[in-house]
Design a protein around this motif. Structure first.
Motif, PDB file in Angstrom:
ATOM      1  N   SER A  25      31.628  40.734 -37.833  1.00 57.03           N
ATOM      2  CA  SER A  25      30.885  41.991 -37.980  1.00 57.03           C
ATOM      3  C   SER A  25      31.770  43.187 -37.655  1.00 57.03           C
ATOM      4  CB  SER A  25      29.646  41.990 -37.075  1.00 57.03           C
ATOM      5  OG  SER A  25      28.718  41.015 -37.487  1.00 57.03           O
ATOM      6  N   HIS A  75      29.912  35.511 -35.905  1.00 61.29           N
ATOM      7  CA  HIS A  75      29.208  36.701 -36.403  1.00 61.29           C
ATOM      8  C   HIS A  75      29.656  37.949 -35.633  1.00 61.29           C
ATOM      9  CE1 HIS A  75      26.163  38.900 -38.556  1.00 61.29           C
ATOM     10  NE2 HIS A  75      25.665  39.361 -37.413  1.00 61.29           N
ATOM     11  N   GLY A  92      30.415  39.343 -41.613  1.00 57.48           N
ATOM     12  CA  GLY A  92      29.327  38.745 -40.857  1.00 57.48           C
ATOM     13  C   GLY A  92      29.028  37.356 -41.363  1.00 57.48           C
ATOM     14  N   VAL A  93      27.963  36.763 -40.838  1.00 58.70           N
ATOM     15  CA  VAL A  93      27.519  35.428 -41.239  1.00 58.70           C
ATOM     16  C   VAL A  93      26.155  35.545 -41.905  1.00 58.70           C
ATOM     17  CG1 VAL A  93      26.926  33.100 -40.472  1.00 58.70           C
ATOM     18  CG2 VAL A  93      28.772  34.355 -39.321  1.00 58.70           C
TER      19      VAL A  93
END
Length: 563
Positions: free
Chosen positions: A134, A130, A139-140
């Motif tokens: 990001s 992440h 992102g996750v």
């Protein structure tokens, strides 16, 4: 799912979408982010690892293009359990045991090897991924189930989800595990043949770190791996394992799924046979506490590792591509997933901007071959040996000789003992071992009978019942939305699930599958019923029963605390 151009043009777009945040997906996402690629990772679990199970050992091979510590600094210190410094295999015949060190085999092409638990490992990877993604605009996202592929004019252009609108991408990395919906949607994997799969079942057993050190004769920065084969598994082809974690043991079994079905063996009973064998009493005494029971399918890479794991913009990595190496005592999967994920990312960067949608996939397949990964997964010498070695008549003839007086003399002499130790430690011989009962049951049993020591102590272990094991698991049941439908309730079509399912049994009514005899118009018929609430999502029933199988929605179903 297919839609027209006007509709898909409205969908959110990323350069890359990675489905699944296990080691393969994490490696792909991290490497993509390192290249500055805008990457979105979609994870079905509440946290990465909450849906994942492994034995599990992760290797760093000296010959590998990438290892997990190449991609994630501090991995071993923060995410792994213990390094495996000793490796043994135990041949068992009743209470007689003959053990061999597997140090040479274990250290072949190995930089290091660590025991891991997936919830701990994958959640740590998720946080690092992440951070990386990001920075490039991605992102996750957790609690998101990707249920299929988005197509435009017949071409794969993205993914569809239960919880989100469809998402388009220039690259889709399918790292969604052994039960991959993306692989099946693309026609790159099917669930037709039980002999192409293994089933693994595991118990995580609590043990204080000092007790682990004392009973296994190791220091805090050491660990051991033990493998088990012979006559304690009811003639089912496969074996058992024990790995030391920091404050627990991972103890489990791995069997060919077709053999489980043929022998009508029940997975939890086979695990209990290992747990209660006197050999384990030296390590586990009357203070047995099982923290978690779990199971998963494992692809047999020798038969299903896809040489061209791609279609259009989709590439598959890890279990979704059948990249699980299981050859005798060699059991490696997570390391190959890491290598594949990183190579897939590199392939995308090299082909970035190419108008042909399959350009990345084609380059990825070439890189898998050139790196030597495919030869490890599908060794050519096995293809040559299986044609003869896996013939029923050959297997029967070899077994008869081994079980005869001639076989006992041949195996029982001191020279044979030395040769057997060398054979167990030979990567060349292990990679061409036929998948028959000879290597898993007959030969280990004869070895133990001829060379083994007799164990005189007994076991005081009382494993939990199946009901207790299910009761200790954490579920968020998706009420009103069963993820499995039984299409044919006849015993002929679906009866194998009653005993092959890891949370079902013939004499247990609280599992997923149960059978009952129904009388109709003076005739009796055995029918099978299904309850998905206790399901641990291993996928066994998708292969051995006539079902419509899919994953639960994001965050629903079983949640593993150990994995």
């Amino acid at each position: 799912m297919s839609t027209d151009s006007d509709e898909t043009s409205e969908y959110e777009h990323y350069e890359a979408v990675v489905v699944g945040c296990g080691p393969g997906g994490a490696a792909a996402a991290a490497r993509l982010a390192d290249h500055g690629v805008e990457t979105l990772v979609l994870e079905r679990g509440t946290k990465a690892g909450s849906k994942n199970v492994s034995g599990g050992l992760i290797y760093a091979e000296e010959s590998a293009a990438y290892t997990i510590d190449d991609l994630f600094d501090g991995f071993r210190e923060a995410a792994a359990e213990r390094p495996v410094t000793d490796y043994h295999i135990h041949n068992i015949a009743g209470n007689k045991v003959k053990s061999y060190e597997l140090t040479d085999l274990h250290e072949h092409d190995t930089d290091w090897c660590d025991a891991v638990l997936r919830r701990q490992m994958d959640s740590w990877l998720e946080a690092r991924v992440h951070e990386k993604t990001s920075e490039t605009g991605g992102g996750v996202l957790t609690d998101v189930r990707v249920n299929g592929l988005l197509r435009e004019n017949g071409e794969i252009v993205g993914v569809t989800c239960d919880e989100l609108d469809p998402i388009k991408a220039d690259l889709i990395v399918g790292a969604d595990g052994v039960n991959s919906e993306l692989a099946r949607d693309a026609g790159l994997m099917d669930w037709e043949e039980p002999d192409e799969w293994f089933q693994g079942v595991k118990a995580v057993v609590e043990m204080d770190p000092d007790v682990v050190n004392d009973r296994f004769g190791i220091d805090s920065d050491e660990g051991v791996a033990h493998l088990f084969s012979g006559d304690l598994f009811e003639d089912v082809r496969g074996g058992g394992f024990l790995y030391t974690n920091e404050d627990s043991l991972s103890i489990g079994t791995v069997f060919h799924l077709d053999s489980l079905v043929e022998e009508q063996a029940e997975p939890h009973e086979l695990l209990d046979a290992l747990l209660t064998h006197p050999l384990l009493a030296q390590w586990i005494r009357d203070d047995y506490h099982e923290r978690e029971y779990s199971a998963k399918l494992v692809p047999d890479s020798k038969k299903v590792a896809h040489p061209e794991p791609y279609q259009d913009r989709l590439v598959l990595v890890g279990d979704a591509a059948g990249q699980m190496q299981a050859q005798g005592p060699i059991i490696k999967g997570m390391n190959h997933a890491v290598t594949a994920g990183a190579l897939a990312a590199d392939a995308f960067v090299v082909t970035r901007g190419n108008v042909k949608p399959e350009a990345t996939g084609r380059r990825y397949a070439q890189m898998l071959e050139k790196s030597g990964t495919m030869d490890k997964l599908r060794p050519r010498r096995y293809e040559l040996s299986r044609g003869v070695g896996e013939h029923d008549r050959v297997e029967s003839a070899v077994d008869r000789v081994l079980e005869s007086r001639v076989g006992s003399i041949a195996v029982g002499n001191p020279i044979a003992n030395g040769l057997l130790k060398r054979a167990y430690n030979s990567p060349f011989l292990v990679s061409m071992l036929p998948d028959t009962s000879t290597g898993y049951v007959t030969l280990p049993t004869v070895i133990a009978e001829e060379h083994g020591r007799t164990i005189h102590w007994g076991s005081e272990i009382e494993p939990p019942t199946l009901e207790e094991r299910i009761g200790d698991l954490t579920y968020d049941t998706d009420v009103g939305n069963p993820h499995i439908e039984l299409r044919d309730e006849s015993a002929e079509a679906s009866g194998a699930a009653v005993h092959a399912c890891p949370v079902s049994a013939e004499d247990f009514g609280g599992g997923c599958y149960r059978s009952e005899t129904v009388k109709t118009n003076g005739t009796e018929e055995t029918l099978v019923s299904l309850d998905t609430q206790p399901c641990i999502e291993c996928g066994t029933c998708a292969i051995v029963a006539d079902t419509e199988w899919q994953h639960p929605r994001g965050g629903k179903g079983v949640e593993y605390r150990e994995g």
